[in-house]
Design a protein around this motif. Structure first.
Motif, PDB file in Angstrom:
ATOM      1  N   ILE A   5     -39.615 -47.229 -23.773  1.00  0.00           N
ATOM      2  CA  ILE A   5     -39.158 -46.730 -25.068  1.00  0.00           C
ATOM      3  C   ILE A   5     -40.331 -46.560 -26.019  1.00  0.00           C
ATOM      4  O   ILE A   5     -40.483 -45.541 -26.694  1.00  0.00           O
ATOM      5  N   LEU A   6     -41.203 -47.582 -26.031  1.00  0.00           N
ATOM      6  CA  LEU A   6     -42.318 -47.551 -26.981  1.00  0.00           C
ATOM      7  C   LEU A   6     -43.313 -46.460 -26.643  1.00  0.00           C
ATOM      8  O   LEU A   6     -43.883 -45.847 -27.530  1.00  0.00           O
ATOM      9  N   THR A   7     -43.496 -46.223 -25.340  1.00  0.00           N
ATOM     10  CA  THR A   7     -44.419 -45.158 -24.954  1.00  0.00           C
ATOM     11  C   THR A   7     -43.927 -43.815 -25.481  1.00  0.00           C
ATOM     12  O   THR A   7     -44.703 -43.006 -25.985  1.00  0.00           O
ATOM     13  N   VAL A   8     -42.612 -43.609 -25.383  1.00  0.00           N
ATOM     14  CA  VAL A   8     -42.043 -42.353 -25.893  1.00  0.00           C
ATOM     15  C   VAL A   8     -42.338 -42.210 -27.384  1.00  0.00           C
ATOM     16  O   VAL A   8     -42.821 -41.172 -27.845  1.00  0.00           O
ATOM     17  N   PHE A   9     -42.102 -43.300 -28.130  1.00  0.00           N
ATOM     18  CA  PHE A   9     -42.354 -43.244 -29.566  1.00  0.00           C
ATOM     19  C   PHE A   9     -43.834 -43.017 -29.864  1.00  0.00           C
ATOM     20  O   PHE A   9     -44.206 -42.299 -30.772  1.00  0.00           O
ATOM     21  N   ARG A  10     -44.634 -43.666 -29.056  1.00  0.00           N
ATOM     22  CA  ARG A  10     -46.071 -43.546 -29.273  1.00  0.00           C
ATOM     23  C   ARG A  10     -46.518 -42.097 -29.055  1.00  0.00           C
ATOM     24  O   ARG A  10     -47.320 -41.565 -29.805  1.00  0.00           O
ATOM     25  N   ILE A  11     -45.946 -41.483 -28.021  1.00  0.00           N
ATOM     26  CA  ILE A  11     -46.297 -40.080 -27.752  1.00  0.00           C
ATOM     27  C   ILE A  11     -45.893 -39.218 -28.950  1.00  0.00           C
ATOM     28  O   ILE A  11     -46.646 -38.361 -29.396  1.00  0.00           O
ATOM     29  N   PHE A  12     -44.705 -39.492 -29.489  1.00  0.00           N
ATOM     30  CA  PHE A  12     -44.284 -38.764 -30.696  1.00  0.00           C
ATOM     31  C   PHE A  12     -45.326 -38.941 -31.794  1.00  0.00           C
ATOM     32  O   PHE A  12     -45.681 -37.996 -32.491  1.00  0.00           O
ATOM     33  N   GLY A  13     -45.767 -40.166 -31.933  1.00  0.00           N
ATOM     34  CA  GLY A  13     -46.760 -40.464 -32.961  1.00  0.00           C
ATOM     35  C   GLY A  13     -48.026 -39.653 -32.771  1.00  0.00           C
ATOM     36  O   GLY A  13     -48.550 -39.068 -33.713  1.00  0.00           O
ATOM     37  N   TYR A  14     -48.488 -39.581 -31.519  1.00  0.00           N
ATOM     38  CA  TYR A  14     -49.718 -38.834 -31.272  1.00  0.00           C
ATOM     39  C   TYR A  14     -49.520 -37.338 -31.479  1.00  0.00           C
ATOM     40  O   TYR A  14     -50.411 -36.644 -31.960  1.00  0.00           O
ATOM     41  N   ILE A  15     -48.330 -36.860 -31.110  1.00  0.00           N
ATOM     42  CA  ILE A  15     -48.056 -35.430 -31.338  1.00  0.00           C
ATOM     43  C   ILE A  15     -48.081 -35.154 -32.841  1.00  0.00           C
ATOM     44  O   ILE A  15     -48.665 -34.173 -33.299  1.00  0.00           O
ATOM     45  N   ALA A  16     -47.464 -36.070 -33.601  1.00  0.00           N
ATOM     46  CA  ALA A  16     -47.466 -35.901 -35.064  1.00  0.00           C
ATOM     47  C   ALA A  16     -48.897 -35.901 -35.586  1.00  0.00           C
ATOM     48  O   ALA A  16     -49.255 -35.107 -36.461  1.00  0.00           O
ATOM     49  N   LEU A  17     -49.718 -36.767 -35.022  1.00  0.00           N
ATOM     50  CA  LEU A  17     -51.116 -36.828 -35.469  1.00  0.00           C
ATOM     51  C   LEU A  17     -51.869 -35.548 -35.142  1.00  0.00           C
ATOM     52  O   LEU A  17     -52.676 -35.070 -35.930  1.00  0.00           O
ATOM     53  N   LEU A  18     -51.561 -34.997 -33.961  1.00  0.00           N
ATOM     54  CA  LEU A  18     -52.213 -33.752 -33.555  1.00  0.00           C
ATOM     55  C   LEU A  18     -51.852 -32.647 -34.537  1.00  0.00           C
ATOM     56  O   LEU A  18     -52.716 -31.900 -35.013  1.00  0.00           O
ATOM     57  N   ALA A  19     -50.550 -32.577 -34.856  1.00  0.00           N
ATOM     58  CA  ALA A  19     -50.108 -31.576 -35.834  1.00  0.00           C
ATOM     59  C   ALA A  19     -50.785 -31.832 -37.176  1.00  0.00           C
ATOM     60  O   ALA A  19     -51.216 -30.900 -37.858  1.00  0.00           O
ATOM     61  N   ALA A  20     -50.899 -33.109 -37.524  1.00  0.00           N
ATOM     62  CA  ALA A  20     -51.528 -33.467 -38.798  1.00  0.00           C
ATOM     63  C   ALA A  20     -52.992 -33.044 -38.804  1.00  0.00           C
ATOM     64  O   ALA A  20     -53.506 -32.588 -39.827  1.00  0.00           O
ATOM     65  N   ALA A  21     -53.647 -33.182 -37.651  1.00  0.00           N
ATOM     66  CA  ALA A  21     -55.062 -32.797 -37.570  1.00  0.00           C
ATOM     67  C   ALA A  21     -55.204 -31.303 -37.845  1.00  0.00           C
ATOM     68  O   ALA A  21     -56.115 -30.872 -38.562  1.00  0.00           O
ATOM     69  N   ILE A  22     -54.275 -30.526 -37.302  1.00  0.00           N
ATOM     70  CA  ILE A  22     -54.309 -29.081 -37.557  1.00  0.00           C
ATOM     71  C   ILE A  22     -54.069 -28.830 -39.046  1.00  0.00           C
ATOM     72  O   ILE A  22     -54.697 -27.965 -39.654  1.00  0.00           O
ATOM     73  N   GLY A  23     -53.185 -29.640 -39.617  1.00  0.00           N
ATOM     74  CA  GLY A  23     -52.938 -29.550 -41.063  1.00  0.00           C
ATOM     75  C   GLY A  23     -54.202 -29.818 -41.864  1.00  0.00           C
ATOM     76  O   GLY A  23     -54.490 -29.127 -42.840  1.00  0.00           O
ATOM     77  N   ILE A  24     -54.959 -30.805 -41.436  1.00  0.00           N
ATOM     78  CA  ILE A  24     -56.215 -31.126 -42.127  1.00  0.00           C
ATOM     79  C   ILE A  24     -57.176 -29.948 -42.046  1.00  0.00           C
ATOM     80  O   ILE A  24     -57.773 -29.529 -43.040  1.00  0.00           O
ATOM     81  N   ILE A  25     -57.293 -29.387 -40.837  1.00  0.00           N
ATOM     82  CA  ILE A  25     -58.199 -28.247 -40.660  1.00  0.00           C
ATOM     83  C   ILE A  25     -57.802 -27.125 -41.612  1.00  0.00           C
ATOM     84  O   ILE A  25     -58.629 -26.568 -42.333  1.00  0.00           O
ATOM     85  N   ASN A  26     -56.502 -26.836 -41.626  1.00  0.00           N
ATOM     86  CA  ASN A  26     -55.994 -25.745 -42.455  1.00  0.00           C
ATOM     87  C   ASN A  26     -56.255 -26.021 -43.941  1.00  0.00           C
ATOM     88  O   ASN A  26     -56.782 -25.175 -44.659  1.00  0.00           O
ATOM     89  N   THR A  27     -55.894 -27.220 -44.366  1.00  0.00           N
ATOM     90  CA  THR A  27     -56.081 -27.591 -45.771  1.00  0.00           C
ATOM     91  C   THR A  27     -57.541 -27.442 -46.192  1.00  0.00           C
ATOM     92  O   THR A  27     -57.840 -26.887 -47.248  1.00  0.00           O
TER      93      THR A  27
END
Lengths: 267, 435
Positions: B297-319
Motif C-alpha cells: 500500500i505504501l509503495t503505491v502511495f509513495r509512487i503517487f508522491g514521486y509522480i506528483a514531485l515530477l509534475a511539480a518539477a516541471i512546474g518549477i521549470i515552467n515558473t
C-alpha cells in the motif's frame, strides 16, 4: 594634459556571419581623458551605442583594443570585468531600468549589494547618493510612484553610489521633457565638475552634446568628427578596408589582440 | 554579493508573483505531503513491528519445522485451486498435514554452528479445556503456550516476566482475561487462576492452579496466546498426552532454538537447516506478512508522491522560465552593474530551491498535524488502535523529515538549473535591449 582613462585602437565590431554580416564599428581610435565630458553623437544605426557598450566593457570588440587606465582589457577575466563595471563605472539608461516595485533606496543600493557591501554601509552610501541628487526624502517611496525626472535622478544616484570614475549615459534625456531633461543634464555636469567623474554620453540631443567638453560624431561605424582632435580622421582611412577583408579568414582563428596594430598610429 | 542577500532576494522574487509561486509550491507540497506521510506510516509500522519483535525476544529466535510441511500443500490445493482433476496420491511424498521432525534431525540442529543446542525446545501444543478463577463461576476458553526459549520479553502492562525455571506454575494473561476472571490489573498479580485440562482418553479433568505474574500488553505477535513457564507447560502437555502411544508421545512437529545472532545472519543458519531438510522462520518472518501488506500500500502511495514531485518539477521549470522571461531586463541590469553569471545562476537556482523548500516544509507540517490527529483519533475509545496503545500509526523521524526535504530540494534545484542557465547566459546588452 590629464590622464587617459579609456582609449581604443582599431576598434571593430561585426555582428552576424557571412551574408548577414554587419559591421557596426569599422575602426575606432579614441582617447578619453579623466574629467572629460564626451558626447558620442550619431544617428540611430551609426554605431554609437555599440561603441558605448564596448567602452563600458559590456561587450567584446571583434577586433582592436580597449585600454582602461593604460591596461589592456582584452584578457581580463569575466570576474575582473564585473568588478570594473561595478566599481569604476556608473550607468544611466534612457529607459531607467529600475525595479519599479522596489523602494527608491533599494534601487540605489543595487550596485553595492552586487559588490557585497554590508547592510549599514550600503544604506549610508545610498542615502548620501540620494542626497546628492536631491531625492533623500523619497527614499522609501516605490520607484514606480516617481515622475520620469525623479526616476532618472534615482538612476543617477545609483550610478554614483559606488563612486565611479566614469559614468556612461545612454540617451539620459531621451524619455524626458526638455525642462526635466535640462535638470538631469545639469546634475550630470555638476557631478562632472564637482567629483571629476568622466562623462560618456550617447545622445542625438544636440543641446546636450553642445554642453559636453568634447563631441565625437559617429557615422556608419566611423568617427567623422572629433572636436578634440580634428586630425583623427586620418585614422579612419578607408585604406585598411581591403586589408581587413583579405585578412578576415586568416585572422578569424586568432585572438583579437594579435592584430591590434593593423590600424594603430603613432601618438 | 552576500549569500544572505541572494537568499533574501530569491524569497522576495517569489513573492512578486504570489499566485504563480503559490501554485508551484502547492504542487511540490502534494508530493512532499504524500512522501513524508508514507514514510511516517512505514516508520510507524516498522516501529511497531520492531517493538513487537523486541517484546517477543525477537532476535535470535528461530522456529524450525520440517521442509516437508511446507511441501505438503497438495492436500490444500486439491480442494482449492484450479485443478480439473484431483491430485494423485504419491506414497513417497508427504502430501497432507505437518510432517514431524526426526530425532536424527533434532540432534543435527543442536550441532549446527551458531545454534545454541541447549536452548532447543520442542513445541508443545497445550490443550487447555478452560480457565476460571475463584472470583467467577464462568469458564473461558484459553490458548496458551510455553514462552519460547532464550531472552524473550513479553511487553507487559503490569507485573513481571515469567521465571521459566521456577518450580511453581506461572502464567501471563491478557487484559481481557483479567477482567473476565473478576480482577483488574491492580489486584490480579500473584493471584491464582485455575486451568482445567482434560486428557483425550478418559476425559477426566485435572486442574492446575497457576499464579498470574503479569498482564500482557496487546500485541500482534502473540496472536492471542497466553504464556506459561516451563513447568506449567510441561505438566499440562504430559497430562494431554498421558494415554498416547509411546511413539506418538515423542513426535515433534516444531522446535524453537536460539541462534547466535551477533555472529551469524538468520539466512546463514536457515541455509544450514535447509541442508538437513528443515525450514526456519524468525519472528520477522512470522510477522512479515503484515509488513508486506503495508509495504505494498505504501509503495503505491509513495509512487503517487514521486509522480506528483515530477509534475511539480516541471512546474518549477515552467515558473522559472516565465520569471527569466519577465526579468530579462533586470538580469541585464544586474549583469551590467557587475553581477557575475554565477550569481545570476545561483539566484535563480535559489528560487527553485526556495520553491522546493517551502513546498516540502508545508507538506511536512500538514502531514505532521494530520498524522498526530490520526494517532489521537485511532487511539481514542472506539478507534481501531484502541487496544494497541504502543502502536503509533505514523511516526515522524528527524532523518525522514530531513531526507525528504533534501530530496525535494535536490529535485527542485535540478529543475531550476535549466531556467537558471538560460538566465546566466543572457548577454547584458541583449537583455537591456529586450522589450
Amino acid at each position: 594634459m590629464s590622464k587617459t582613462v579609456l582609449s581604443t585602437r582599431g576598434l571593430r565590431k561585426t555582428y552576424g556571419k557571412r551574408d548577414s554580416k554587419f559591421d557596426a564599428l569599422r575602426g575606432i581610435a579614441i582617447d578619453i581623458h579623466q574629467g572629460e565630458s564626451v558626447a558620442i553623437i550619431g544617428k540611430s544605426g551609426s554605431g554609437k551605442s555599440t561603441l558605448m557598450h564596448l567602452l563600458a566593457l559590456l561587450d567584446k570588440p571583434s577586433r582592436g583594443e580597449i585600454t582602461l587606465h593604460n591596461h589592456p582589457t582584452a584578457n581580463l577575466k569575466a570576474r575582473q570585468l564585473n568588478t570594473i563595471r561595478n566599481k569604476e563605472f556608473g550607468f544611466v539608461f534612457q529607459s531607467f531600468f529600475m525595479n519599479s516595485n522596489d523602494t527608491v533606496l533599494n534601487n540605489v543600493i543595487l550596485p553595492l549589494k552586487i559588490a557585497g557591501v554590508g547592510y549599514r554601509e550600503r544604506r549610508r552610501r545610498a542615502i548620501s547618493a540620494l542626497k546628492t541628487v536631491g531625492l533623500d526624502d523619497k527614499r522609501n517611496n516605490k520607484a514606480n510612484d516617481l515622475s520620469g525626472g525623479q526616476k532618472q535622478r534615482v538612476c543617477i544616484a545609483r550610478a554614483i553610489v559606488n563612486d565611479p570614475k566614469i559614468i556612461f549615459a545612454d540617451e539620459p534625456t531621451g524619455n524626458l521633457d526638455s525642462a526635466t531633461g535640462e535638470k538631469i543634464i545639469d546634475l550630470l555636469f555638476r557631478l562632472n565638475q564637482e567629483k571629476g567623474i568622466t562623462l560618456i554620453i550617447v545622445t542625438h540631443d544636440h543641446e546636450l552634446a553642445a554642453k559636453c567638453s568634447r563631441q565625437i560624431n559617429i557615422k556608419d561605424g566611423r568617427i567623422v568628427a572629433d572636436s578634440a582632435n580634428e586630425t583623427l580622421e586620418a585614422e579612419n582611412d578607408d585604406k585598411e578596408e581591403f586589408k581587413d577583408n583579405d585578412m578576415d579568414d586568416m585572422l578569424d582563428h586568432q585572438h583579437p589582440t594579435h592584430h591590434i596594430n593593423v590600424d594603430e598610429e603613432e601618438e | 554579493m552576500r549569500m544572505l542577500d541572494v537568499i533574501y532576494d530569491a524569497n522576495a522574487n517569489l513573492l512578486r508573483n504570489k499566485l504563480r509561486s503559490f501554485l508551484t509550491i502547492l504542487a511540490i507540497f502534494i508530493g512532499s505531503f504524500s512522501i513524508i506521510s508514507t514514510s511516517a506510516i512505514q516508520a510507524g509500522v516498522n516501529d511497531f513491528i520492531d517493538s513487537q519483535v523486541d517484546s517477543y525476544g525477537g532476535e535470535g529466535y528461530l522456529a524450525v519445522v520440517s521442509n516437508d510441511s511446507f511441501d505438503a500443500l497438495d492436500g490444500l490445493q486439491n480442494g482449492m485451486g484450479n485443478n480439473k482433476t484431483p491430485i494423485e496420491y504419491n506414497p513417497d511424498k508427504i502430501q497432507t498435514g505437518m510432517s514431524p521432525l526426526t530425532n536424527e534431525q533434532i540432534e543435527k540442529i543442536k550441532k549446527i554452528d551458531g545454534i545454541d543446542g541447549d536452548s532447543l525446545a520442542k513445541e508443545q501444543t497445550l490443550d487447555i479445556t478452560y480457565v476460571t478463577s475463584e472470583e467467577t463461576d464462568k469458564k473461558y476458553l484459553i490458548a496458551a503456550e510455553a514462552l519460547p526459549p532464550g531472552n524473550v520479553k513479553v511487553s507487559l502492562v503490569t507485573g513481571k516476566q515469567l521465571n521459566l525455571q521456577a518450580d511453581e506454575y506461572q502464567i501471563l494473561l491478557e487484559e481481557k482475561y483479567v477482567n473476565a476472571l473478576g480482577y483488574d490489573n491492580d489486584n490480579i498479580i500473584d493471584k491464582k487462576v485455575q486451568l482445567a485440562v482434560k486428557d483425550d482418553y478418559t476425559h477426566k479433568i485435572k486442574t492446575f492452579a497457576a499464579k498470574v505474574v503479569g498482564v500482557i500488553a496487546p500485541s500482534v505477535v502473540s496472536m492471542g496466546y497466553q504464556y506459561t513457564n516451563n513447568k506449567l507447560a510441561d505438566d499440562i502437555y504430559q497430562e494431554n498426552i498421558k494415554y498416547y502411544p509411546e511413539d506418538m508421545k515423542n513426535k515433534t512437529y516444531a522446535v524453537a532454538v536460539n541462534y547466535d545472532y551477533e555472529n551469524y545472519s538468520a539466512d546463514e543458519i536457515k541455509d544450514k537447516l535447509e541442508e538437513i531438510g528443515l525450514s526456519a522462520m524468525t519472528v520477522e518472518d512470522i510477522i512479515g506478512t503484515i509488513k508486506s501488506f503495508f509495504d505494498i500500500i505504501l509503495t503505491v502511495f509513495r509512487i503517487f508522491g514521486y509522480i506528483a514531485l515530477l509534475a511539480a518539477a516541471i512546474g518549477i521549470i515552467n515558473t522559472l522560465f516565465m520569471a527569466v522571461q519577465e526579468r530579462t531586463r533586470e538580469i541585464g541590469l544586474d549583469k551590467a552593474l557587475g553581477m557575475s553569471s554565477k550569481r545570476v545562476f545561483l539566484s535563480f537556482s535559489l528560487e527553485a530551491i526556495m520553491l522546493g523548500f517551502w513546498g516540502s516544509v508545508f507538506g511536512i507540517i500538514l502531514s505532521v498535524i494530520i498524522g498526530n490527529i490520526a494517532n489521537a483519533v485511532f487511539h481514542a475509545p472506539g478507534g481501531f488502535l484502541e487496544s494497541f496503545p504502543t502502536f503509533h500509526l505514523v511516526v515522524y523521524t528527524m532523518s525522514d523529515i530531513i531526507s525528504v526535504t533534501i530530496l525535494i530540494i535536490i529535485i527542485a534545484f535540478l529543475a531550476g538549473t535549466l531556467p537558471a542557465r538560460r538566465a546566466a547566459r543572457k548577454n547584458p546588452i541583449d537583455a537591456l535591449r529586450y522589450e
